[in-house]
Write an enzyme that holds these catalytic residues in place. Structure first.
Site, PDB file in Angstrom:
ATOM      1  N   CYS A 125      -0.699   4.714  10.350  1.00 22.08           N
ATOM      2  CA  CYS A 125       0.554   4.004  10.616  1.00 22.08           C
ATOM      3  C   CYS A 125       0.313   2.630  11.202  1.00 22.08           C
ATOM      4  O   CYS A 125      -0.437   2.479  12.145  1.00 22.08           O
ATOM      5  CB  CYS A 125       1.361   4.767  11.646  1.00 22.08           C
ATOM      6  SG  CYS A 125       2.600   5.754  10.923  1.00 22.08           S
ATOM      7  N   CYS A 159       2.843  -4.080  15.240  1.00 20.95           N
ATOM      8  CA  CYS A 159       2.718  -3.692  13.829  1.00 20.95           C
ATOM      9  C   CYS A 159       2.028  -4.781  13.014  1.00 20.95           C
ATOM     10  O   CYS A 159       2.469  -5.933  13.013  1.00 20.95           O
ATOM     11  CB  CYS A 159       4.106  -3.413  13.255  1.00 20.95           C
ATOM     12  SG  CYS A 159       4.098  -3.102  11.478  1.00 20.95           S
ATOM     13  N   GLU A 203       0.815  -1.204   0.000  1.00 22.09           N
ATOM     14  CA  GLU A 203       0.000   0.000   0.000  1.00 22.09           C
ATOM     15  C   GLU A 203       0.850   1.256   0.000  1.00 22.09           C
ATOM     16  O   GLU A 203       1.949   1.275   0.546  1.00 22.09           O
ATOM     17  CB  GLU A 203      -0.902  -0.002   1.243  1.00 22.09           C
ATOM     18  CG  GLU A 203      -1.914  -1.135   1.151  1.00 22.09           C
ATOM     19  CD  GLU A 203      -2.768  -1.285   2.391  1.00 22.09           C
ATOM     20  OE1 GLU A 203      -3.873  -1.821   2.236  1.00 22.09           O
ATOM     21  OE2 GLU A 203      -2.369  -0.900   3.482  1.00 22.09           O
ATOM     22  N   CYS A 212       7.197  -7.774   6.420  1.00 22.15           N
ATOM     23  CA  CYS A 212       8.410  -7.259   7.072  1.00 22.15           C
ATOM     24  C   CYS A 212       8.927  -8.327   8.024  1.00 22.15           C
ATOM     25  O   CYS A 212       8.149  -8.971   8.730  1.00 22.15           O
ATOM     26  CB  CYS A 212       8.108  -5.977   7.835  1.00 22.15           C
ATOM     27  SG  CYS A 212       9.569  -5.273   8.647  1.00 22.15           S
ATOM     28  N   CYS A 269       7.779  -6.315  14.668  1.00 25.87           N
ATOM     29  CA  CYS A 269       7.519  -5.540  15.884  1.00 25.87           C
ATOM     30  C   CYS A 269       6.164  -5.954  16.463  1.00 25.87           C
ATOM     31  O   CYS A 269       5.218  -6.252  15.713  1.00 25.87           O
ATOM     32  CB  CYS A 269       7.521  -4.046  15.582  1.00 25.87           C
ATOM     33  SG  CYS A 269       9.121  -3.482  14.976  1.00 25.87           S
ATOM     34  N   CYS A 323       3.335   8.342   1.567  1.00 27.87           N
ATOM     35  CA  CYS A 323       3.977   7.326   2.400  1.00 27.87           C
ATOM     36  C   CYS A 323       4.094   6.055   1.562  1.00 27.87           C
ATOM     37  O   CYS A 323       3.082   5.552   1.072  1.00 27.87           O
ATOM     38  CB  CYS A 323       3.077   7.120   3.628  1.00 27.87           C
ATOM     39  SG  CYS A 323       3.582   5.788   4.696  1.00 27.87           S
TER      40      CYS A 323
END
Ligand code: SAH
Ligand code: SF4
Length: 372
Positions: free
Chosen positions: A344, A124, A97, A117, A121, A110
């Site tokens: 975010c 996230c 995205e 990933c 984390c 962004c």
């Protein structure tokens, strides 16, 4: 058997050096590389037939062996606050995205650097999907190329995107070479001509690559801190076990020697009862000591199954005040695009999500793939 025809090279992923090498290979003059760059990135042209100041033979060769191709747009969502999110198909069941956040002057895009990933984390949703693959430079740059085309120019002919932040899906410094090529294209005056101060790489703290970025292409740096001590940061950002805080702080100091801005931005996601007490704020002051920095406090954006809560507003304000009282510029990030999951840590463009995305989206505009 006939030799297989090589796949066409996607010009979106070639920086000045790459285009110059291509032109040299084909016996074209070096200035052709700059012309090509302007056609592709400044004017957003994908069809070589439209590149009228290039010789016909060169255009024919380009049409045969090159392409200007952005990933297909699977969905295009517009939030009530004007935030816009594109879901891009990067093949083999992966989607990423990019998000445009309009501002009073020029807005911010962004962008993503990986499908998934590997850092994982705790807070996230991208990390929770695991790692699928690195995007290549063309797929990274295509996000800006596409957004510029989709948004058009402002009435005075200016581009609408003035800032690019590498804060979408993925850890840019774990996809270093594609990120570096993309940065060079973003900064190139023949392409997007963005100033180094207006391009921000956000990292969870890949220390050796912070050092390399400083030497190769220093741009503004944001570091996702999230905790003032190693014990807590090991839990929140597992990469901390490899690159603990002392090393990370040293890398930040080193980065500032070459950085286009004279401070590091620390991002700090506010998690209720986890990292948001007065004691945490005071420990942060001791950690950063005299390092020139700003803090950006990000209210945690919850996602299903996270098991975490956003700190209450008054807690975030109190936390910010402690930093401000010590002389550190501190902002609390406004949550934008909440209604389209564009905030975010909510970027979760994986394919398994597609059905859910379809249900959620109120305005989905089907778009086409652009081929050269
Ligand atoms: N991998 C890079 C850049 C992408 S994440 C990094 O970690 O810095 C961009 C920012 O969003 C980071 O500061 C990250 O910590 C934050 N973030 C991730 N998940 C979040 C969530 N659920 N709520 C709020 N911020 C989040
Ligand atoms: Fe990766 Fe950044 Fe998410 Fe951590 S916060 S899992 S580094 S994308």
């Amino acid at each position: 058997m006939l030799p297989a025809t090589p796949a066409p090279v996607n010009l979106l992923g070639l920086d000045a050096q790459g285009l110059a090498a291509l032109c040299a290979d084909w016996g074209e003059k070096p200035f052709r590389a700059r012309q090509l760059m302007r056609w592709v990135h400044q004017r957003g042209v994908a069809d070589f037939a439209e590149m009228t100041d290039l010789a016909k033979a060169f255009r024919a060769r380009l049409a045969e062996r090159a392409t200007v191709r952005a990933p297909a747009v699977l969905a295009d969502h517009v939030s009530a606050d004007g935030t816009r999110k594109w879901l891009l198909d990067v093949g083999q069941g992966n989607a990423v995205e990019s998000v445009f956040i309009p501002e009073a002057n020029r807005g911010t895009l962004c962008i993503s650097t990986q499908a998934g990933c590997a850092v994982n984390c705790l807070f996230c949703s991208t990390g929770k999907q695991g790692f699928s693959r690195n995007l290549d430079a063309a797929e990274i740059v295509a996000q800006l190329w596409w957004a510029n085309r989709a948004l058009g120019a402002s009435p005075d002919g200016e581009r609408i995107i003035g800032n690019v932040v590498f804060m979408g899906m993925g850890e840019p410094l774990q996809n270093y070479s594609a990120t570096l090529t993309a940065l060079r294209i973003l900064l190139d005056d023949d392409a997007y001509g963005l100033s180094r101060r207006r391009v921000t790489v956000s990292t969870s703290g890949v220390v050796p690559m912070i050092d390399r970025l400083r030497n190769d292409c220093p741009v503004a740096l944001a570091v996702s801190l999230h905790a003032p001590d190693d014990a807590l940061r090991n839990e929140l950002v597992p990469l901390n076990r490899k690159y603990p805080l002392a090393e990370l702080m040293a890398a930040c100091r080193g980065y500032l020697e070459r950085a286009p801005r004279d401070f590091i931005t620390f991002e700090y996601v506010m998690l209720d009862g986890v990292n948001d007490t007065d004691a945490h704020a005071r420990a942060l002051l001791a950690l950063v000591d005299d390092l020139p920095c700003k803090f950006n406090l990000i209210p945690f954006n919850p996602f299903p199954g996270s098991g975490l809560r956003r700190s209450p507003g008054d807690r975030i304000r109190r936390f910010a005040q402690i930093l401000i009282d010590a002389g550190i510029v501190t902002t609390i990030r406004r949550t934008r695009g909440d209604d389209i999951d564009a905030a975010c840590g909510q970027l979760a463009g994986e394919v398994q999500d597609r059905t859910r995305l379809k249900e959620r989206s109120r305005r989905v505009v089907p778009l086409m793939e652009v081929r050269g």
